[in-house]
Scaffold this motif. Structure first.
Motif, PDB file in Angstrom:
ATOM      1  N   MET A 196       0.786  -1.124   0.023  1.00 48.71           N
ATOM      2  CA  MET A 196       0.063  -0.037  -0.018  1.00 48.71           C
ATOM      3  C   MET A 196       0.867   1.228  -0.028  1.00 48.71           C
ATOM      4  N   ARG A 197       0.550   2.145  -0.753  1.00 53.71           N
ATOM      5  CA  ARG A 197       1.382   3.339  -0.862  1.00 53.71           C
ATOM      6  C   ARG A 197       0.862   4.321   0.037  1.00 53.71           C
ATOM      7  N   SER A 198       1.902   4.992   0.664  1.00 56.58           N
ATOM      8  CA  SER A 198       1.748   6.021   1.701  1.00 56.58           C
ATOM      9  C   SER A 198       1.330   7.226   1.198  1.00 56.58           C
ATOM     10  N   ARG A 199       0.674   8.063   2.267  1.00 56.06           N
ATOM     11  CA  ARG A 199       0.175   9.413   1.663  1.00 56.06           C
ATOM     12  C   ARG A 199       1.355  10.295   1.346  1.00 56.06           C
ATOM     13  N   GLY A 237      -0.969  15.050 -19.122  1.00 51.23           N
ATOM     14  CA  GLY A 237      -0.299  13.935 -18.234  1.00 51.23           C
ATOM     15  C   GLY A 237      -0.473  14.124 -16.877  1.00 51.23           C
ATOM     16  N   LEU A 238      -0.716  15.276 -16.344  1.00 47.48           N
ATOM     17  CA  LEU A 238      -1.065  15.359 -14.895  1.00 47.48           C
ATOM     18  C   LEU A 238      -2.195  14.646 -14.501  1.00 47.48           C
ATOM     19  N   ALA A 239      -3.446  14.647 -15.246  1.00 45.82           N
ATOM     20  CA  ALA A 239      -4.573  14.118 -15.074  1.00 45.82           C
ATOM     21  C   ALA A 239      -4.317  12.383 -14.942  1.00 45.82           C
ATOM     22  N   SER A 240      -3.642  11.888 -15.867  1.00 48.89           N
ATOM     23  CA  SER A 240      -3.152  10.352 -15.963  1.00 48.89           C
ATOM     24  C   SER A 240      -2.543  10.015 -14.806  1.00 48.89           C
ATOM     25  N   ILE A 241      -1.615  10.896 -14.205  1.00 51.08           N
ATOM     26  CA  ILE A 241      -0.895  10.445 -12.839  1.00 51.08           C
ATOM     27  C   ILE A 241      -1.702  10.447 -11.849  1.00 51.08           C
ATOM     28  N   LYS A 264      -4.947   7.832  -7.537  1.00 49.26           N
ATOM     29  CA  LYS A 264      -6.246   7.476  -6.894  1.00 49.26           C
ATOM     30  C   LYS A 264      -6.543   6.360  -6.791  1.00 49.26           C
ATOM     31  N   THR A 265      -6.188   5.343  -7.841  1.00 43.70           N
ATOM     32  CA  THR A 265      -6.855   3.895  -7.966  1.00 43.70           C
ATOM     33  C   THR A 265      -6.712   3.114  -6.541  1.00 43.70           C
ATOM     34  N   PRO A 266      -5.383   3.212  -5.818  1.00 45.05           N
ATOM     35  CA  PRO A 266      -5.288   2.432  -4.470  1.00 45.05           C
ATOM     36  C   PRO A 266      -6.200   3.020  -3.701  1.00 45.05           C
ATOM     37  N   LEU A 267      -6.463   4.442  -3.544  1.00 41.16           N
ATOM     38  CA  LEU A 267      -7.630   5.051  -2.694  1.00 41.16           C
ATOM     39  C   LEU A 267      -8.817   4.640  -3.064  1.00 41.16           C
ATOM     40  N   LYS A 277     -10.797  14.591  -0.862  1.00 44.15           N
ATOM     41  CA  LYS A 277     -12.108  13.873  -0.420  1.00 44.15           C
ATOM     42  C   LYS A 277     -11.956  12.525  -0.192  1.00 44.15           C
ATOM     43  N   LEU A 278     -11.330  11.914  -1.017  1.00 43.38           N
ATOM     44  CA  LEU A 278     -11.288  10.473  -0.836  1.00 43.38           C
ATOM     45  C   LEU A 278     -10.724   9.680   0.383  1.00 43.38           C
ATOM     46  N   THR A 279      -9.542  10.771   0.987  1.00 41.35           N
ATOM     47  CA  THR A 279      -8.919  10.620   2.193  1.00 41.35           C
ATOM     48  C   THR A 279      -9.681  10.842   3.304  1.00 41.35           C
ATOM     49  N   ARG A 280     -10.553  11.966   3.412  1.00 33.18           N
ATOM     50  CA  ARG A 280     -11.417  12.136   4.428  1.00 33.18           C
ATOM     51  C   ARG A 280     -12.766  11.179   4.385  1.00 33.18           C
TER      52      ARG A 280
END
Length: 187
Positions: free
Chosen positions: A1-4, A41-45, A50-53, A87-90
């Protein structure tokens, strides 16, 4: 799992690479795919970050729905993909708290609410199993007859009623008629 922190550094580094002017000496610009604008490019990154979140959020929401006895909406995953990272984190924090409360409520509801005398009667009558149906006209944790069950306000088959309801009905019967309703186990 990737850290914040790793996710934030990845996003910050990508934002700097995309935002760097293309005409500066020695500066590298982010590769652009044909048909994409400057921020693509930023949107794809961000989507990759966001995928793991999103997966974690869906897993938690599905677990919460299971604990509550409901089902997750089909469009849930699609809806949360549009949310920002913040918002995903909250929401993840909210889901963890809600899951903790739901599990505590479920454990509290499952705990026996019967007095020690009734617990002893239930242990003797059915081994404490609320779904006992022996086929001899006695049903449930306290081996009610259908007539006795209906006399204390129950409906349907006592073995199909919740354990809490069986405890309440047995307490009512014990209060009105005493332990004599259970001639062997009520002694």
């Amino acid at each position: 799992m990737r850290s914040r922190t790793l996710t934030r550094f990845t996003l910050a580094g990508t934002a700097l690479a995309v935002a760097a002017p293309a005409g500066t000496a020695g500066a590298m610009s982010a590769p652009q795919l044909p048909g994409q604008g400057t921020g693509a490019g930023l949107a794809s990154i961000i989507s990759v970050a966001k995928t793991p979140l999103v997966r974690r959020d869906v897993r938690l929401a599905r677990t919460l729905a299971h604990v509550k006895g409901t089902k997750l909406k089909r469009s849930y995953s699609h809806t949360i993909r549009a949310w920002s990272l913040a918002k995903l984190t909250r929401h993840h924090t909210h889901l963890r708290r809600a899951l903790r409360h739901a599990r505590a409520a479920k454990a509290k509801a499952a705990a026996p609410n019967a007095s020690p005398a009734l617990q002893a009667i239930a242990a003797c009558e059915s081994g404490g199993n609320p779904s006992t149906d022996t086929g001899n006209g006695f049903y449930g944790k306290y081996q009610f007859t259908l007539a006795t069950w209906q006399a204390v306000g129950g409906s349907g088959n006592p073995a199909q009623a919740s354990e809490g309801e069986q405890d309440r009905r047995a307490a009512m019967l014990y209060a009105s008629a005493g332990p004599g309703q259970w001639p062997v186990c009520g002694r």
